[in-house]
Design an enzyme around this catalytic site. Structure first.
Site, PDB file in Angstrom:
ATOM      1  N   ASN A   1       0.063  22.461 -46.792  1.00 14.14           N
ATOM      2  CA  ASN A   1      -0.321  21.627 -47.921  1.00 14.14           C
ATOM      3  C   ASN A   1       0.894  21.057 -48.657  1.00 14.14           C
ATOM      4  O   ASN A   1       1.323  19.929 -48.377  1.00 14.14           O
ATOM      5  CB  ASN A   1      -1.210  22.428 -48.876  1.00 14.14           C
ATOM      6  CG  ASN A   1      -1.908  21.551 -49.893  1.00 14.14           C
ATOM      7  OD1 ASN A   1      -1.509  20.427 -50.122  1.00 14.14           O
ATOM      8  ND2 ASN A   1      -2.946  22.068 -50.508  1.00 14.14           N
ATOM      9  N   ASP A   2       1.490  21.852 -49.541  1.00 12.09           N
ATOM     10  CA  ASP A   2       2.590  21.344 -50.366  1.00 12.09           C
ATOM     11  C   ASP A   2       3.741  20.749 -49.543  1.00 12.09           C
ATOM     12  O   ASP A   2       4.351  19.761 -49.957  1.00 12.09           O
ATOM     13  CB  ASP A   2       3.148  22.466 -51.248  1.00 12.09           C
ATOM     14  CG  ASP A   2       2.128  22.920 -52.291  1.00 12.09           C
ATOM     15  OD1 ASP A   2       1.242  22.108 -52.638  1.00 12.09           O
ATOM     16  OD2 ASP A   2       2.218  24.072 -52.746  1.00 12.09           O
ATOM     17  N   VAL A   3       4.009  21.337 -48.374  1.00 14.04           N
ATOM     18  CA  VAL A   3       5.160  20.890 -47.576  1.00 14.04           C
ATOM     19  C   VAL A   3       4.919  19.539 -46.911  1.00 14.04           C
ATOM     20  O   VAL A   3       5.791  19.026 -46.217  1.00 14.04           O
ATOM     21  CB  VAL A   3       5.544  21.913 -46.491  1.00 14.04           C
ATOM     22  CG1 VAL A   3       5.969  23.222 -47.123  1.00 14.04           C
ATOM     23  CG2 VAL A   3       4.419  22.126 -45.511  1.00 14.04           C
TER      24      VAL A   3
END
Lengths: 94, 463
Positions: free
Chosen positions: B388-390
């Protein structure tokens, strides 16, 4: 500062530098086995525990020695075996 | 120096060389296993040589010999069993556990050895402090990774005050040991303070920061072992400790950089709850495009190049085997497949690579951040699973929680398919702009089920 301490410090510093040099070349793919393998290398603390045995002669000392030997042997044996298990899984396409 | 001593020193030097060469061979997957074996051989020789030293010295009393033998046998058995039965997903907690016992053994050496000089006293205190801290800290980290200790950041009331108190206790005991021959009592005080500090430092750190924490603790153990080497005047311990200290320090820095978080902020803790309040970024609630598994499978089967982007969600769902099966089906259909792996895609540095290697992904297909990013623009389909965040393009802009974090340039691929159960947030607690990108299609499914559906679809079209 004693000559002995100076010699030890030299070895320690050069060890750090060699470590930085060698380990910075390890690819990210292998970082888990690297950490596990490095972990196994500090299992050399078992050598230290063995050397300690020569100066132990009290019941409390025996208990401490047994625990330290357990810890160090677990570190070294488990560390190398689990690293080998992981690295055996890294297979080429062929 | 007697002839025997000279030989022993030369053998120890050989062992240290084996450690360095072993680590050097780890710079490529093809030679890494041999590297570990070279290192293990060096270790075996070091242990046997030390045994010879003890036997020749004849100073070990029988009880001490029994204690040493029994402890070492038990420890070897425990280590071997743990190493054989551990599942690859549980690797971070096992490595943490081995790290803990290594630090514990180093601390016990300083507690057991009567210091012969001021040097031994100073390094002995350092050994006890660092070793005890890394022992309890690694045990808590291991517990958190295994789920036995809650993974969320645990806030200890007055934690900061207690930490300052513990640091003061440590300083006082150190002065007592070095300046006033405080001996074993003061050393034990230092050990207790450091044990408490280790617990207190690790409890507030959240799951997302674990790769950094266990790298840092690894560096600490290396340093503690080197200090034990100073106490015992044993060169192999100093060299091995320094090597491990360097390894831990490098990994700590790489992991902190990969998350774009200063190490100080990580130690302060409180991050990685996964339930942070959502912060609206950019388009925020713009509509997402859904895709069925069949359509996604057609898209994959007709692609020339597919990049699979696995995140921790994939490992949590134990879906790495399904991902590799899909990759194999695509490869045999003539599609070029590789995996784009972010440094923090797992619970320890490089963890995702081990999971994929276990599932039989050839290591040529495992690509890190630097290798994969230039490849995205010529990728037909980027398949994001549990990351997700990456992958959030918002990281390229200032002013949000992921700003500046190195990301995988998934949004540069010609099309993107995201397998995800819902539009939930990652650790950073913000919307992922990738999901609302017009080129992105969402396949709402559990990782395992979604991948199986894709595999079925691809197999049907590949006939």
């Amino acid at each position: 500062m004693s000559p002995l301490l100076l010699a030890d410090l030299t070895v320690f510093t050069l060890g750090l530098l060699v470590g930085f040099e060698v380990i910075s070349k390890v690819p990210a793919t292998l970082h888990t086995p690297l950490m596990s393998g490095a972990n196994a290398i500090h299992g050399v603390v078992l050598v230290g525990v063995m050397l300690l045995a020569a100066s132990i002669s009290t019941p409390a000392g025996y208990a401490l020695l047994a625990v330290a030997a357990f810890f160090a042997a677990m570190n070294v044996a488990g560390g190398y075996v689990v690293t080998d298990r992981m690295l055996a899984m890294f297979r080429s396409r062929s | 120096m007697s002839g025997f001593d000279t030989v022993v020193h030369l053998i120890y030097l050989l062992c240290a060389t084996a450690f360095v060469i072993g680590l050097h061979l780890m710079n490529a997957p093809a030679t890494a296993r041999r590297g570990n074996q070279v290192s293990a051989a060096g270790m075996g020789v070091a242990i046997l040589t030390t045994l010879a030293v003890l036997i020749k010295g004849g100073q070990v009393d029988p009880w001490a010999a029994w204690a040493l033998g029994l402890g070492a046998t038990g420890g070897t058995a425990a280590g071997l069993i743990a190493a054989r039965v551990v599942r690859m997903t549980a690797m971070p907690q096992l490595v943490s556990l081995f790290n803990a016992v290594g630090g514990g053994a180093a601390a016990l050496i300083a507690l057991g050895e009567r210091p012969a000089s001021t040097q031994a006293e100073v390094t002995g205190v350092l050994d006890v402090l660092i070793g005890a801290l890394t022992f309890s800290g690694s045990l808590i980290a291991s517990g958190k990774l295994a789920g036995r200790v809650p993974g969320r950041p645990i806030v200890v009331p007055y934690g900061r005050l207690i930490s300052i108190g513990l640091a003061a206790v440590a300083a006082v005991t150190a002065v007592l040991v070095v300046g006033f021959d405080g001996g074993i009592l003061a050393l034990s005080g230092a050990a207790v303070a450091a044990l408490a500090a280790g617990v207190l430092l690790t409890l507030p750190i959240g799951g997302a920061d674990m790769p950094v924490v266990i790298s840092l603790l690894n560096a600490c153990t290396g340093t503690a072992v080197a200090m034990a080497g100073f106490v015992l005047e044993s060169t192999p311990l100093i060299i091995a400790g320094a090597l491990v200290g360097a390894a831990g320090a490098i990994l700590t820095k790489l992991m902190a950089d990969a998350m774009n978080r200063p190490i100080s902020a990580i130690i302060a803790g409180g991050y990685g709850t996964g339930d942070a309040v959502a912060v609206a970024v950019g388009a925020g609630s713009a509509a997402v495009r859904e895709i069925t598994a069949d359509d996604a499978a057609i898209q994959l089967a007709y692609a020339a190049k597919v990049m699979i982007v696995p995140g921790y969600g994939l490992a949590a769902a134990q879906a790495q085997h399904e991902a590799v099966a899909l990759a194999q089906a695509l490869t045999s259909h003539g599609v070029e497949v590789s995996y784009a792996i972010h440094p923090v895609a797992g619970r320890m540095p490089g963890h995702m690579n081990v999971l994929l290697a276990e599932a039989n992904a050839p290591y040529e297909q495992l690509q890190d951040l630097e290798e994969s990013n230039p490849a995205f623009p010529r990728t037909d389909v980027a398949l994001v699973i549990g990351a997700n965040d990456v992958t959030n393009p918002a990281a390229r802009r200032p002013g949000n929680p992921v700003s500046g974090m190195p990301i995988l340039d998934v949004d540069l691929a010609r099309s993107v398919i995201v397998i995800k159960r819902s539009l939930g947030h990652g650790y950073a607690g913000i919307d992922n702009e990738l999901y609302t990108d017009p080129r992105t299609a969402m396949l709402f499914a559990d990782a395992k089920a979604g991948l199986n559906a894709l595999l079925a679809g691809v197999s049907a079209y590949a006939k």
